[in-house]
Scaffold this active site. Sequence first.
Site, PDB file in Angstrom:
ATOM      1  N   ASP B  12       0.851  -1.184   0.000  1.00 19.20           N
ATOM      2  CA  ASP B  12       0.000   0.000   0.000  1.00 19.20           C
ATOM      3  C   ASP B  12       0.888   1.235   0.000  1.00 19.20           C
ATOM      4  OD1 ASP B  12      -1.918   1.920   0.418  1.00 19.20           O
ATOM      5  OD2 ASP B  12      -2.891   0.905   2.096  1.00 19.20           O
ATOM      6  N   HIS B  14      -0.251   4.555  -0.128  1.00 19.60           N
ATOM      7  CA  HIS B  14      -0.951   5.810   0.189  1.00 19.60           C
ATOM      8  C   HIS B  14      -0.148   6.617   1.204  1.00 19.60           C
ATOM      9  CE1 HIS B  14      -4.230   3.439  -1.544  1.00 19.60           C
ATOM     10  NE2 HIS B  14      -4.768   4.615  -1.854  1.00 19.60           N
TER      11      HIS B  14
END
Lengths: 461, 134
Positions: B12, B14
């Site tokens: 991930d 983000h």
Amino acid sequence: MSNYLLVDFGSTFTKLCAVDVTSEKIIGTAAHYTTVLEDISIGYHNALNLLFDKLGKKIKFDQVIACSSAAGGLKMAAIGLVEELTVEAAKRVCLGAGAKVDLVFSHHLTRKEVKKIKEEDIDIVLLSGGADGGNTENVIYNAKLLGEMGVKIPVIYAGNKSAEDDIIDIFDHYQMDYHICENVMPKINKLNPKCARKTIRNIFLKQIIEAKGIKKIESDIDRVILPTPNAVLEAAKLLSEGYLDEQGIGDIVVVDIGGATTDMYSMCYATNRSDVVLHGLEEPYAKRTVEGDLGMRYSAPGIVKSLSEREIEFINKERGIDIVKEVNERYKNVHLLPHNDRDEFIDQFLAEMCAYRSMNRHVGKIHEVMTPMGKVFNQSGKDLSNVRYVIGTGGVIINSKHQKDILKQTTNILDDKTQLRPENPEFLVDQLYIMAPMGLLAQKNPKLALKLMKENFKELD
Amino acid sequence: MKTIVIGVIGADVHAVGNKIIDYTLVNSGYNVINIGVLSSQEDFINAAIETDADLIMVSSLYGHGEIDCRGMREKCIESGLEDILLYVGGNIVVGKQDFNETLKSFKEMGFDRVYPPGTSIDAALEDIKEDLGE
């Protein structure tokens, strides 16, 4: 005219390099067996006479400076808390200072581990653990155990700052020979090697040299200033970065295959790509790794140990040799020099294996990660794919008839996409064996050292 | 000063929310160890050991939080971090699942606080103050 004599007391050979500083030339080089067991000055004077014979006259030297890896080099134990963090940081600091890291320990030490430190002729212990303000319990426990068990060799404390006062009290209590440094990993993944490295070097100068029988020669030479691998690292860094208006040659890899170890150096930043996420402990620009199980003589059996039965059989069949027998012969007779084509062929093969495997361990790795936001690259270690030069040094490479074949082993010959090996480098060889001497010269006259390296390294087509 | 390890777990990337959490916690007087995106459970745990952290705050924004966080409490216990607080937040599961179910399953996995999508860091800050006593 002003002459420097640069001396490298190696484990096998004492190598000399004479430089005329005024005309900026290498006058000559010579080598003789190191005689550390009897009296190190015998080998030195033999080498010196060889040098004078070559020159056809005796000359005077204004400065004689030396580096040394004789008598096993500088042997260290690195202690930290978590393997990937302070343990790795401590290990890297030792390697960067030119040491051999014989023992590596994490978390609480055990009595057995401390016993090993005492029994295995370790020269210096580097104790770290905890980021600044972080865990103190572990280093305090370890310091106490080192004290309790009567460790008398120098201990460098380079761990959590918050534990420093407690550590000093403990070391004082046990009357230990200690040195306090800045934390090698003050923050998570931040490497801070300078203070500890300087201290290692100072201890080496003040204490270790004497213990290794090199003191005897002090009347003949001005001083021993560095452990040899540290001199090579300094030379490589200078060659890469340049000095004032004398330009460096950019990103490089240096491979040094010796009898007992294979040393790999890389001078470049971890990455210059913007599409990767870097992972793990910060990578230094000048990085050294050492493989103690990969070498041409003492460590030749290590090469085979890392192979499977099937691979051994394959090699024996393809190359028409008995690899196990060959490495054992080399292990038993470490002074063996190749006498015929067959010996040369096998040494060449072993050197290629050393170069390939040590690069495996030195080089950074990259993994593609598929995320909902697309493809991302996750990198750990250093990206060497754009390195401009791979430079070979050390006897086996210098004397090989197929130098390029050895150096090529550091590149991505198997086209393994996960390894960030040099992609398309040019190859150089330190044909006069001057890298360590130039690291020494660099301490006095960096510009000249750089110029001489650039002039004397042989380019391979 | 209390120490908090933050980061984004799994595959991930983000990074924005991670920066906001970092900023807010630093401004609130915490020692923040931000290990960034693409972090594994081990990365969180290693950082927490070395820094003697009080709390690990795991962010997961891409819906695979349940897979990525499974076994983390057990690993903490194995690593000597029996008492460390574990928080998790973001878009920790895929789609519109009932959050009570999600809460239950993460609590069972040993997380002390579990935040639904859209929680602001200020709300979590109240919990941190309560749990860490500052």
